[in-house]
Design a protein around this motif. Structure first.
Motif, mmCIF file in Angstrom:
data_model
loop_
_atom_site.group_PDB
_atom_site.id
_atom_site.type_symbol
_atom_site.label_atom_id
_atom_site.label_comp_id
_atom_site.label_asym_id
_atom_site.label_seq_id
_atom_site.Cartn_x
_atom_site.Cartn_y
_atom_site.Cartn_z
ATOM 1 N N ALA A 1 0.841 -1.214 0.000
ATOM 2 C CA ALA A 1 0.000 0.000 0.000
ATOM 3 C C ALA A 1 0.868 1.254 0.000
ATOM 4 O O ALA A 1 0.740 2.104 -0.880
ATOM 5 C CB ALA A 1 -0.937 -0.004 1.207
ATOM 6 N N PHE A 2 1.791 1.347 0.970
ATOM 7 C CA PHE A 2 2.512 2.627 0.999
ATOM 8 C C PHE A 2 3.606 2.735 -0.060
ATOM 9 O O PHE A 2 3.920 3.826 -0.520
ATOM 10 C CB PHE A 2 2.972 3.059 2.406
ATOM 11 C CG PHE A 2 3.755 2.071 3.216
ATOM 12 C CD1 PHE A 2 5.046 1.756 2.898
ATOM 13 C CD2 PHE A 2 3.190 1.492 4.352
ATOM 14 C CE1 PHE A 2 5.787 0.874 3.675
ATOM 15 C CE2 PHE A 2 3.926 0.594 5.138
ATOM 16 C CZ PHE A 2 5.225 0.289 4.796
ATOM 17 N N HIS A 3 4.180 1.591 -0.506
ATOM 18 C CA HIS A 3 5.122 1.674 -1.640
ATOM 19 C C HIS A 3 4.398 2.199 -2.875
ATOM 20 O O HIS A 3 4.934 3.018 -3.624
ATOM 21 C CB HIS A 3 5.712 0.296 -1.964
ATOM 22 C CG HIS A 3 6.816 -0.138 -1.033
ATOM 23 N ND1 HIS A 3 7.666 0.752 -0.419
ATOM 24 C CD2 HIS A 3 7.218 -1.381 -0.640
ATOM 25 C CE1 HIS A 3 8.542 0.070 0.329
ATOM 26 N NE2 HIS A 3 8.289 -1.208 0.215
ATOM 27 N N MET B 1 3.238 6.457 -6.759
ATOM 28 C CA MET B 1 2.262 7.094 -7.643
ATOM 29 C C MET B 1 2.042 8.566 -7.328
ATOM 30 O O MET B 1 2.098 9.408 -8.199
ATOM 31 C CB MET B 1 0.939 6.340 -7.576
ATOM 32 C CG MET B 1 0.143 6.573 -8.828
ATOM 33 S SD MET B 1 -1.041 5.298 -9.145
ATOM 34 C CE MET B 1 -0.097 3.828 -9.191
ATOM 35 N N VAL B 2 1.755 8.882 -6.055
ATOM 36 C CA VAL B 2 1.423 10.273 -5.721
ATOM 37 C C VAL B 2 2.711 11.079 -5.666
ATOM 38 O O VAL B 2 3.296 11.261 -4.622
ATOM 39 C CB VAL B 2 0.680 10.361 -4.366
ATOM 40 C CG1 VAL B 2 0.230 11.787 -4.106
ATOM 41 C CG2 VAL B 2 -0.521 9.436 -4.366
ATOM 42 N N GLY C 1 2.904 4.716 -11.499
ATOM 43 C CA GLY C 1 3.424 3.737 -10.546
ATOM 44 C C GLY C 1 3.627 2.334 -11.079
ATOM 45 O O GLY C 1 4.231 1.486 -10.421
ATOM 46 N N HIS C 2 3.150 2.050 -12.306
ATOM 47 C CA HIS C 2 3.199 0.673 -12.824
ATOM 48 C C HIS C 2 4.606 0.158 -13.060
ATOM 49 O O HIS C 2 4.822 -1.041 -13.119
ATOM 50 C CB HIS C 2 2.425 0.588 -14.146
ATOM 51 C CG HIS C 2 0.951 0.777 -13.973
ATOM 52 N ND1 HIS C 2 0.432 1.856 -13.283
ATOM 53 C CD2 HIS C 2 -0.110 0.037 -14.377
ATOM 54 C CE1 HIS C 2 -0.892 1.771 -13.291
ATOM 55 N NE2 HIS C 2 -1.247 0.686 -13.933
ATOM 56 N N SER D 1 10.078 8.763 -2.777
ATOM 57 C CA SER D 1 9.761 8.425 -4.172
ATOM 58 C C SER D 1 11.025 8.144 -4.975
ATOM 59 O O SER D 1 11.077 7.227 -5.782
ATOM 60 C CB SER D 1 9.009 9.575 -4.843
ATOM 61 O OG SER D 1 7.706 9.635 -4.356
ATOM 62 N N TYR D 2 12.048 8.977 -4.750
ATOM 63 C CA TYR D 2 13.320 8.786 -5.462
ATOM 64 C C TYR D 2 13.839 7.373 -5.223
ATOM 65 O O TYR D 2 14.241 6.672 -6.158
ATOM 66 C CB TYR D 2 14.341 9.821 -4.982
ATOM 67 C CG TYR D 2 15.691 9.738 -5.685
ATOM 68 C CD1 TYR D 2 15.982 10.586 -6.730
ATOM 69 C CD2 TYR D 2 16.652 8.798 -5.295
ATOM 70 C CE1 TYR D 2 17.216 10.508 -7.394
ATOM 71 C CE2 TYR D 2 17.871 8.707 -5.943
ATOM 72 C CZ TYR D 2 18.146 9.572 -6.994
ATOM 73 O OH TYR D 2 19.364 9.474 -7.650
ATOM 74 N N GLN D 3 13.798 6.940 -3.959
ATOM 75 C CA GLN D 3 14.319 5.612 -3.610
ATOM 76 C C GLN D 3 13.498 4.488 -4.249
ATOM 77 O O GLN D 3 14.042 3.488 -4.714
ATOM 78 C CB GLN D 3 14.348 5.436 -2.085
ATOM 79 C CG GLN D 3 15.397 6.275 -1.388
ATOM 80 C CD GLN D 3 16.805 5.973 -1.885
ATOM 81 O OE1 GLN D 3 17.161 4.832 -2.159
ATOM 82 N NE2 GLN D 3 17.612 7.003 -2.030
#
Length: 447
Positions: A43-45, A50-51, A242-243, A324-326
């Motif tokens: 969920a959080f990954h 995505m966001v 996010g895909h 997000s970068y990671q």
């Protein structure tokens, strides 16, 4: 006869040694080394992937699209990308006893060994490296905005220095070995994305509709309106990107024949998509409703006051972009390390990992500093790479692998997604290219 027996035994020993070596390498590579993730990791990954900070440009995209098309495009994108994400989760383990841990492995199964690599890897690399460069710039700019808001009388510092400060965090974080080890960073990032999205729409709603609000297109002639429209489509495509890391995230979840990984993964995806809706729709619609066509590319700039709230939102953006970068860097590290260890036969070691990852972070930082107008390039690349990997590549693979009956619901749905995705892929780079050309007059390298 004994000679042949001996030869057979030697061959068996060699293949066992090779299998043991491959297992050892898989246990070292970032994607396959740790398979004990829970459904909420997914969920959080997924929220973190995505966001992106792209959510803050959605009101501006709405201004170029207009009310009707804007609402339609945003909601349609949400539905289509949720459907294609479901397909990828299903395809992860469609061959009994095998897991497609990486996007390109699924591509190779669908299109063939060589063609699959050539179709998927270049697009995935453009998306992941491109996003990381954009996040370097976004992180640096948000740090600068934080500094300028908190201390308006201080000496002005160049954005380049802030990008370096932001990059220095990644010289440390990028050495975390795998997805599960960045879970805490990712969770913090997901919470931050929800926080700054809420600040963006709540502060806009608090301001109320501006007295001189205007919902008409800002462009004066039909061609400019059309190009802006195409460019806004690219912004929306970027918002649902996010895909590219979804199979890699699913690879970290344990799986048995009785309890396949798709159960917990899908649970996490649904939660993530609810969060995405809570972040995207209020920001896009309320931001446009309050400011109309005068809304800035980044809604936080339009808000300006109260200063402390805007400073806080910019700091949230920084923390989120770090996570997000990671998330996007991890599959790139996996590709680089696989290439070095499996193809070029380097020995898996800390030094190899340290050098590879440090060089990658340095590269994204230097490009971010040199090309601060990378956002314009993104609208251009967004269409080329984001649209296929998100909107229609999963559909093409589904049609090739599962071969649904002609004119069945599955067949029709997939073809609709493919047609819409192709339109997006062709149209959004046109708008992106125009905005690059128009802004080129003011561009300065290393500004």
């Amino acid at each position: 006869m004994s000679f042949e027996k001996q030869k057979m035994t030697q061959t068996q020993n060699l293949s066992q040694e090779e299998a043991a070596r491959q297992k050892q390498i898989d246990n070292w590579l970032p994607i396959t080394s740790s398979r004990n993730a829970k459904w909420w990791y997914s969920a959080f990954h997924n929220v973190t992937a995505m966001v992106g900070a792209g959510v803050l440009s959605l009101p501006s995209a709405m201004a170029h699209l207009g009310w009707g098309p804007g609402i339609t495009v945003l909601i349609l994108s949400w539905v289509i990308t949720l459907y294609t994400l479901w397909q990828m989760v299903e395809m992860h383990e469609m061959v009994p006893g095998k897991r497609f841990d990486r996007y390109h492995e699924l591509g190779q199964y669908a299109f063939g060994e060589k063609l699959g690599l050539w179709i998927v890897v270049p697009q995935q690399v453009v998306v992941e490296v491109g996003v990381d460069i954009v996040y370097m710039v976004t992180g640096g700019k948000s740090l600068k905005k934080f500094h300028d808001t908190v201390c308006p009388d201080c000496k002005s510092i160049k954005t380049s220095y802030f990008i370096m400060i932001f990059g220095s965090v990644h010289f440390v974080l990028s050495h975390l070995p795998n997805f599960n080890s960045i879970a805490v960073v990712s969770l913090a990032a997901a919470v931050m994305s929800l926080s700054y999205s809420t600040i963006a729409w709540a502060a806009s709603a608090g301001k109320g509709v501006q007295p001189d609000v205007d919902y008409s297109y800002t462009a004066k002639n039909a061609s400019a309106v059309t190009f802006d429209f195409f460019s806004a489509l690219g912004d929306v495509a970027f918002a649902y990107a996010g895909h590219n890391v979804v199979l890699e995230i699913q690879a970290t979840i344990p799986s048995t024949p009785e309890k396949p990984s798709k159960g917990p993964m899908w649970k996490g995806v649904v939660v993530a998509y609810i969060v995405v809706a809570i972040c995207y729709f209020p920001v896009a619609f309320i931001g446009y409703w309050v400011f109309g066509n005068k809304v800035e590319d980044n809604i936080l700039i339009s808000l300006e006051k109260p200063g402390w709230l805007i400073a806080m939102a910019n700091m949230f953006v920084v923390v989120h972009v770090i996570g997000s970068y990671q998330i996007y860097a991890m599959p790139v590290f996996d590709m680089l390390e696989t290439l070095l260890v499996k193809r070029l036969n380097f020995r898996p070691s800390f030094i190899l990992r340290f050098v590879t990852r440090t060089l990658y972070v340095g590269f994204t930082m230097i490009v971010g500093i040199a090309v601060p107008f990378f956002g314009g390039l993104l609208g251009f690349f967004g269409g080329f790479a984001f649209a296929p990997t998100t909107y229609f590549l999963p559909c093409i693979m589904w049609l090739i692998i599962y071969k649904p009956k002609r004119f069945s619901l599955s067949w029709i749905t997939n073809w609709i997604c493919i047609v819409l995705g192709l339109l997006l892929m062709v149209l959004s780079p046109i708008g992106g290219l125009r905005s690059i050309i128009l802004s080129a007059k003011n561009y300065q390298f290393f500004s």
